[in-house]
Design a protein around this motif. Sequence first.
Motif, PDB file in Angstrom:
ATOM      1  N   SER A   1       0.866  -1.173   0.000  1.00  0.00           N
ATOM      2  CA  SER A   1       0.000   0.000   0.000  1.00  0.00           C
ATOM      3  C   SER A   1       0.906   1.227   0.000  1.00  0.00           C
ATOM      4  O   SER A   1       2.076   1.150   0.389  1.00  0.00           O
ATOM      5  CB  SER A   1      -0.900  -0.027   1.242  1.00  0.00           C
ATOM      6  OG  SER A   1      -1.986   0.865   1.101  1.00  0.00           O
ATOM      7  N   SER A   2       0.371   2.372  -0.450  1.00  0.00           N
ATOM      8  CA  SER A   2       1.232   3.544  -0.604  1.00  0.00           C
ATOM      9  C   SER A   2       0.580   4.796  -0.040  1.00  0.00           C
ATOM     10  O   SER A   2      -0.519   5.168  -0.444  1.00  0.00           O
ATOM     11  CB  SER A   2       1.550   3.769  -2.087  1.00  0.00           C
ATOM     12  OG  SER A   2       2.488   4.814  -2.250  1.00  0.00           O
ATOM     13  N   TRP A   3       1.275   5.420   0.929  1.00  0.00           N
ATOM     14  CA  TRP A   3       0.900   6.759   1.380  1.00  0.00           C
ATOM     15  C   TRP A   3       1.471   7.776   0.407  1.00  0.00           C
ATOM     16  O   TRP A   3       2.583   7.619  -0.104  1.00  0.00           O
ATOM     17  CB  TRP A   3       1.488   7.039   2.758  1.00  0.00           C
ATOM     18  CG  TRP A   3       0.835   6.338   3.893  1.00  0.00           C
ATOM     19  CD1 TRP A   3      -0.420   6.550   4.383  1.00  0.00           C
ATOM     20  CD2 TRP A   3       1.418   5.322   4.727  1.00  0.00           C
ATOM     21  NE1 TRP A   3      -0.662   5.722   5.468  1.00  0.00           N
ATOM     22  CE2 TRP A   3       0.451   4.966   5.704  1.00  0.00           C
ATOM     23  CE3 TRP A   3       2.652   4.684   4.757  1.00  0.00           C
ATOM     24  CZ2 TRP A   3       0.690   4.006   6.675  1.00  0.00           C
ATOM     25  CZ3 TRP A   3       2.903   3.719   5.709  1.00  0.00           C
ATOM     26  CH2 TRP A   3       1.919   3.390   6.664  1.00  0.00           C
TER      27      TRP A   3
ATOM     28  N   TYR B   1       6.107   9.959  -0.917  1.00  0.00           N
ATOM     29  CA  TYR B   1       5.330   8.715  -0.864  1.00  0.00           C
ATOM     30  C   TYR B   1       6.030   7.734   0.071  1.00  0.00           C
ATOM     31  O   TYR B   1       7.249   7.763   0.238  1.00  0.00           O
ATOM     32  CB  TYR B   1       5.165   8.086  -2.256  1.00  0.00           C
ATOM     33  CG  TYR B   1       6.450   7.579  -2.878  1.00  0.00           C
ATOM     34  CD1 TYR B   1       6.912   6.296  -2.617  1.00  0.00           C
ATOM     35  CD2 TYR B   1       7.207   8.393  -3.713  1.00  0.00           C
ATOM     36  CE1 TYR B   1       8.099   5.825  -3.165  1.00  0.00           C
ATOM     37  CE2 TYR B   1       8.391   7.942  -4.268  1.00  0.00           C
ATOM     38  CZ  TYR B   1       8.831   6.658  -3.996  1.00  0.00           C
ATOM     39  OH  TYR B   1      10.003   6.204  -4.531  1.00  0.00           O
TER      40      TYR B   1
ATOM     41  N   GLU C   1      -3.802   8.093   9.247  1.00  0.00           N
ATOM     42  CA  GLU C   1      -2.856   7.690   8.205  1.00  0.00           C
ATOM     43  C   GLU C   1      -1.476   8.300   8.435  1.00  0.00           C
ATOM     44  O   GLU C   1      -0.463   7.609   8.343  1.00  0.00           O
ATOM     45  CB  GLU C   1      -3.389   8.078   6.821  1.00  0.00           C
ATOM     46  CG  GLU C   1      -4.670   7.360   6.412  1.00  0.00           C
ATOM     47  CD  GLU C   1      -4.469   5.888   6.091  1.00  0.00           C
ATOM     48  OE1 GLU C   1      -3.316   5.408   6.091  1.00  0.00           O
ATOM     49  OE2 GLU C   1      -5.483   5.199   5.820  1.00  0.00           O
TER      50      GLU C   1
ATOM     51  N   ALA D   1       1.986   6.297   9.179  1.00  0.00           N
ATOM     52  CA  ALA D   1       3.183   6.459   8.347  1.00  0.00           C
ATOM     53  C   ALA D   1       4.377   6.896   9.196  1.00  0.00           C
ATOM     54  O   ALA D   1       5.501   6.412   9.010  1.00  0.00           O
ATOM     55  CB  ALA D   1       2.915   7.482   7.253  1.00  0.00           C
TER      56      ALA D   1
ATOM     57  N   ARG E   1      -3.845   7.317   1.023  1.00  0.00           N
ATOM     58  CA  ARG E   1      -3.244   5.981   0.941  1.00  0.00           C
ATOM     59  C   ARG E   1      -4.123   5.107   0.066  1.00  0.00           C
ATOM     60  O   ARG E   1      -5.349   5.098   0.217  1.00  0.00           O
ATOM     61  CB  ARG E   1      -3.078   5.325   2.311  1.00  0.00           C
ATOM     62  CG  ARG E   1      -2.375   3.949   2.221  1.00  0.00           C
ATOM     63  CD  ARG E   1      -2.093   3.347   3.591  1.00  0.00           C
ATOM     64  NE  ARG E   1      -3.293   3.152   4.375  1.00  0.00           N
ATOM     65  CZ  ARG E   1      -4.111   2.079   4.243  1.00  0.00           C
ATOM     66  NH1 ARG E   1      -3.869   1.150   3.348  1.00  0.00           N
ATOM     67  NH2 ARG E   1      -5.177   1.985   5.008  1.00  0.00           N
TER      68      ARG E   1
END
Length: 396
Positions: free
Chosen positions: A182-184, A220, A234, A238, A263
């Motif tokens: 998954s990507s913030w 990111y 979130e 992170a 995200r």
Amino acid sequence: MSSNDPGRCTAVVVGAGIAGLSAAISLIRTGWDVTVLERSPELGEIGAGFAMSRNAVAAFRGLGFDSDDVAALGCATGAAGTWASDGRPILTISEDEATREAVALIGVHRRRLHQALLRHARDAGVRIVPDTPVTTVVPGEPGGARAMVAGREADLVVGADGMHSAVRKALFHTNATYSGFSSWRAITARNPAETTLRQYWGPRAEFGVMPVSDTETYWYGYVAMPERTRLSDELGAATRRFAAWAAPIQQLLARTDPAAVLRHDVYHLSGGLSRYTTGRVVMIGDAAHGFLPTMGQGVATALEDGLCVGLLIGSPVAAGGALAPALAGFDQARRPRCRALGRASVLTARFGSHLGGGLRQPVRNALVRLTPASALNRGADAAMGWTPPAPAAPVS
């Protein structure tokens, strides 16, 4: 529904994202009548930043934009290299002119690119219809029955509706799969020291930072995470995930507004479609080849695909050529390149952000430090040295 001008070829583009708008602009520039259908009620782009490589710039300019338009998108920069999670360099990119040119980038906010494409499409006469989901597609036959989508007949349908494409599901019965990551992502105030794209690798994770304007920085954080994980905070999550990473990362997260953090689970279409066309339908962008983000070529190939729809399909057909050979020419031109980039993104992931912990990290880092600049330049040229093809000649 047919064209407003019975003498013009008609196209329906499914998806008003970067790929779809690029295809619409390219087609209308060759004389086609173009309608874009978008399932969302609002037109916009969800996302933060991306690194616009020179092939993306070439495609963007091929759509009719000039140097001022390119400059207005963001911030001229370049790739500086890769660091370990503790801040020690793994691969720093040299300052010689050839290497600087090979890794030249523009840091861009995705919304700015989307807005530029949307304005250009509307100014060119493209009809854009929001709040129009597509559930079924009748592909038609080149030289025979026309295609049908959302009650509209068309000489050509362009499937540009993203990673979770309804057109792909209807015609190819293929879904994207979860990558395990998954990507913030966020845009925050820029520190003047942030001048280049810098990437950090750690066990099953990657962090990147890049300026996207004089006042904004994009970051990111790409991490292993179970699919559909729900988090109440979130930015807090992170910050905890990267708590042991290099000091610049801590400083960047500390000045980020929690409301700015997005995200998204990362999906991909392993190997891409086995063919990009069926009947009168052509698939482009993530709908056709959905890469992992580890090569940074998703937006670039969306622009390339969209431009090539006009150059390789729109142009020869508008000149009186048959649709079938034009579709075949597009597939032959685009699929090998995109499959190669898809394979490269998987290999980069395995060697980079997807690599586990323990001894694998220092061993990988030591091997990467041995990479000569010439090899880096060759790799950059293979991915980013693309230039637009000439418009295809009509074939009966």
